[in-house]
Enzyme design. Structure first.
Site: not given
Ligand code: URA
Length: 438
Positions: A82, A187
């Site tokens: 990420h 997420k």
């Protein structure tokens, strides 16, 4: 249980019970707790903070508000990366096929860009035919077969985050570490990877400008990942200048593809190569494929130079109906023509720049969104050439603006020049990797 009592408890700085947090998130997602109560709660969290346990609980509630993918059956260790976002950040396009070629399975759910930062999904949509929506079974099938796949995050992934984020956006509660942590991790956890590597960017092109704040966020992310049994690592990277040279969707995709061609690792911009190697090597090491950083880096470099990563990328993109032609120099991507060269107004050294303005210059040409619903020109772009610390002579080309309209190109060029800071004496180049946390 009563929402008012929960808000009052957080307002007084008390630590909430897991059931209280669950009640608020479930009620808000179902529509039984109104926005004004959730807004008051978010503001109370902004002032009072959350303990690591509360942050983990909030993350779990947001995660469980939607679907969770099962990656236990992909045929290899799963891992993801990420990035907190920046200008010219096309690392995912290189890292996903590189990690896949190293033996990892990479199920990536990606987002669109907003404001000055670009999104991986927009860069992939510059590939003709590339399909960003599919059901989970097809997505995981591609990851199992090709080693990686990247799709858009559907509304079924952590829907509570979507609703809470929209409320944070209009209640001045975005810049709050427990809320950011729960938002990012709900997420990321939903896509199911067992290893998560974070690229935490700081600087004028990042949403966290300050390294100390970034360290607090990193600690919170790692603690939540640990609470859910994930292996985590964080690399703190500089975002005071664009990553690589290309800024703009098709241009960035092309820069990534070019870098994966034979000999590309030596030709590509050094900062892009360094950060991609380090993040991929962290995935390889933390997932247990290599024992230490040096051997992980050696595996990544070997795979890169062998051309296997480019093969993986072509196979994965094809599985998502994207059409790339490796026999063409431009891979079949549509890039706007050269409209303007931005020349240095003076001799000196590049001492710094407001990197956010480079992203906004792209927005001037229609290449970035100011609002979520804005249409996007995927063909326009900026080739940003100098690095901080470079010696510059008057008249040197500092940037090339690629765009269909002259007026737009001129305003982008003016914004770029205004963002640059020159010095009369030599300036030290900036380090790219600022720190790490495992
Ligand atoms: N990115 C996210 O997904 N959520 C935040 O809250 C901030 C950055």
């Amino acid at each position: 249980m009563n929402a008012l009592e929960i808000i009052e408890a957080k307002k007084q700085g008390r630590v909430l019970e897991p059931a209280q947090i669950a009640h608020l998130v479930a009620g808000f997602t179902a529509g039984t707790i109104p926005e004004y109560q959730m807004a008051a709660f978010l503001m109370a969290v902004w002032f009072r903070g959350m303990s690591p346990e509360e942050t983990a609980e909030l993350t779990g509630c947001m995660l469980r508000s939607g679907e969770e993918l099962d990656t236990s059956d992909l045929g290899g260790p799963s891992a993801d990366k990420h990035s907190t976002g920046g200008v010219g950040d096309k690392v995912s396009l290189l890292l996903a096929p590189l990690a896949a070629a190293c033996g990892l399975k990479v199920p990536m759910l990606s987002g669109r860009g907003l404001g000055h930062t670009g999104g991986t999904l927009d860069k992939l949509e510059a590939i003709p035919g590339y399909r960003i929506h599919m059901d989970n079974e097809e997505f995981l099938g591609i990851v199992a077969r090709e080693g990686c796949a990247i799709i858009g995050q559907s509304g079924s992934i952590a829907p509570a985050d979507g609703r809470i984020y929209a409320l944070r956006d209009v209640t001045a509660t975005v810049d709050c570490i427990p809320l950011i942590t729960a938002s990012i991790m709900s997420k990321k956890l939903a896509a199911g990877p067992r290893t998560i590597v974070i690229d935490l960017k700081t600087g004028s092109g990042a949403f966290m400008r300050d390294l100390e704040q970034a360290r607090d966020l990193a600690r919170a992310l790692v603690a939540v990942g640990g609470a859910y049994g994930r292996r985590m690592s964080v690399i703190f990277s500089d975002m005071d200048q664009p990553l690589g040279r290309a800024v703009g969707h098709a241009c960035e995709t092309l820069e990534a593809l070019d870098a994966l061609r034979p000999g590309g690792r030596d030709r590509a911009p050094a900062d892009l190569v360094l950060l991609t190697e380090e993040l991929t090597a962290d995935m390889v090491r933390v997932a247990g494929i290599a024992a230490d950083r040096e051997s992980a880096l050696a595996i990544v470099r070997g795979v890169w130079d062998s051309g296997q990563a480019l093969e993986r990328m072509l196979a994965w993109v094809k599985a998502q109906d994207g059409r790339l032609d490796p026999d063409r120099e431009d891979f079949g991507l549509e890039v706007a023509p050269l409209a303007l060269e931005v020349a240095a107004p003076r001799d000196g050294w590049l001492a710094g720049l407001d990197c956010r303005q480079v992203g906004l210059a792209l927005a001037d040409m229609g290449g970035a969104r100011r609002k979520v619903e804005d249409p996007l020109d995927l063909t326009c772009g900026i080739d940003f050439l100098p690095r901080i610390g470079d010696r510059i002579a008057r008249g040197d080309v500092l940037a090339r603006v690629l765009c269909a309209g002259q007026d737009q190109a001129r305003s982008a060029g003016e914004r770029l020049l205004a963002a640059l800071v020159f010095a009369d004496a030599a300036v030290e180049p900036r380090p790219l990797i600022l720190d790490r946390l495992d």
